[in-house]
Design an enzyme around this catalytic site. Structure first.
Site, PDB file in Angstrom:
ATOM      1  N   HIS A  56      -1.751   1.485   7.346  1.00 31.65           N
ATOM      2  CA  HIS A  56      -2.121   1.433   5.933  1.00 31.65           C
ATOM      3  C   HIS A  56      -1.950   2.825   5.326  1.00 31.65           C
ATOM      4  CE1 HIS A  56      -4.206   0.138   2.316  1.00 31.65           C
ATOM      5  NE2 HIS A  56      -5.019   1.177   2.415  1.00 31.65           N
ATOM      6  N   CYS A  85       0.825  -1.215   0.000  1.00 38.86           N
ATOM      7  CA  CYS A  85       0.000   0.000   0.000  1.00 38.86           C
ATOM      8  C   CYS A  85       0.854   1.257   0.000  1.00 38.86           C
ATOM      9  CB  CYS A  85      -0.969  -0.003   1.187  1.00 38.86           C
ATOM     10  SG  CYS A  85      -0.153  -0.021   2.809  1.00 38.86           S
TER      11      CYS A  85
END
Length: 323
Positions: free
Chosen positions: A268, A13
């Site tokens: 994230h 990510c």
């Protein structure tokens, strides 16, 4: 629109967010499209700019909502960038940029890349006893802005962080420096002046910091940042070492935000990017891409009680075109 997602192929990510910021920047892709293509297949697989160009073409030419960056991640692994590990976005940005620059064969493209991203500063060190001063020019890829002052008080706005970063600092007591003129250690005044700002300016908000116990924790507190940024209105004359022509181009508008959610041990990344062709904001969250509003982007300002909420970590500003 160019708004195509990237599949997460194993904790990618952070990489995906940075790739989107690079590839949505039409000034960067203008350089990328002019690289020298490696002649051999084995060189092509190892060449970071070429693999980035292939990924760009795959994203732009296909009809898919998302594509896989697996060939690019393999290329990075050849150069020691490990897969399936969590990365700090500021550190990975520096790694990617250096690999791209190192593997570009044309010197004019290397110069263009440096001009596009590199910040120029001049470091000053002055003895407080005899006024002897040394100056040193250096360059930076990001402005690493602290979010706390020396007393651990939270800075309230991005402008406050910029002013604090360029403030003069007194070096006294155990921090004194040796002065060749005085022949002994003396108090010094250390300062930094801004000399050059690039077309694409990357600001690193240092939300991860050490406590006295050497424990790293995340600062999630509220820190607003503007859509328009004018360095002439923020920094004093003493903090600028540039001429009038250089300073005339110090007006910026926000292009992208790389946001982090989670803690220091698990998290994230996603990217909010303003399309330069459409002037619309998009959220790139791995394979999912959706159009968003400025209010959605402002949700990354942070909040001290939302430890798992999204907070801006990298801010990318683009120099405004002359009127």
């Amino acid at each position: 629109t160019g708004a195509v997602g990237l599949y997460n192929v194993g904790q990618t990510c952070c990489l995906n967010s940075l790739l989107q910021v690079f590839l949505m920047n039409i000034r960067f892709t203008g350089i990328l499209r002019r690289i020298t293509v490696p002649p051999l297949a084995v060189e092509k697989r190892r060449n970071v700019p070429y693999q980035m160009l292939l990924l760009l073409e795959k994203m732009q030419c296909g009809k898919q909502k998302a594509v896989s960056p697996i060939a690019f991640t393999y290329c990075l692994s050849v150069h020691g960038v490990k897969l399936f590990v969590q990365y700090d976005a500021a550190q990975l940005f520096l790694t990617l940029w250096n690999l791209i620059k190192k593997q570009m064969k044309k010197l004019d493209l290397v110069e263009e890349l440096s001009y596009l991203y590199t910040i120029g500063v001049q470091e000053h060190l002055a003895c407080q006893k005899c006024s002897f001063e040394t100056k040193r020019n250096s360059s930076m890829l990001t402005l690493p802005l602290p979010l706390l002052d020396s007393n651990s008080h939270m800075l309230k706005t991005l402008e406050d962080c910029l002013q604090y970063f360029f403030r003069p600092e007194e070096l006294t007591d155990e921090n004194m420096c040796f002065c060749g003129q005085c022949g002994r250690k003396t108090p010094f005044l250390q300062s930094m002046k801004l000399v050059h700002l690039p077309q694409t300016l990357t600001i690193h908000l240092k939300r991860f910091c050490f406590e006295k116990s050497a424990y790293i924790h995340k600062l999630s507190h509220y820190l607003p940042f503007p859509q328009d940024l004018d360095f002439n209105a923020i920094l004093t004359e003493n903090q600028c070492g540039a001429d009038g022509n250089e300073k005339a181009g110090w007006q910026y508008e926000l292009f992208a935000v790389v946001a982090h959610s989670g803690s220091t041990s698990f998290g994230h990344y996603c990217a909010y990017i303003r399309s330069l062709t459409e002037c619309k904001w998009y959220c790139f969250n791995d394979s999912e891409v959706r159009q968003v509003s400025w209010d959605d982007v402002k949700c990354t300002y942070g909040h001290s009680s939302l430890h798992w909420g999204e907070t801006a970590y990298l801010l990318i500003y683009m120099k405004k075109r002359p009127q």
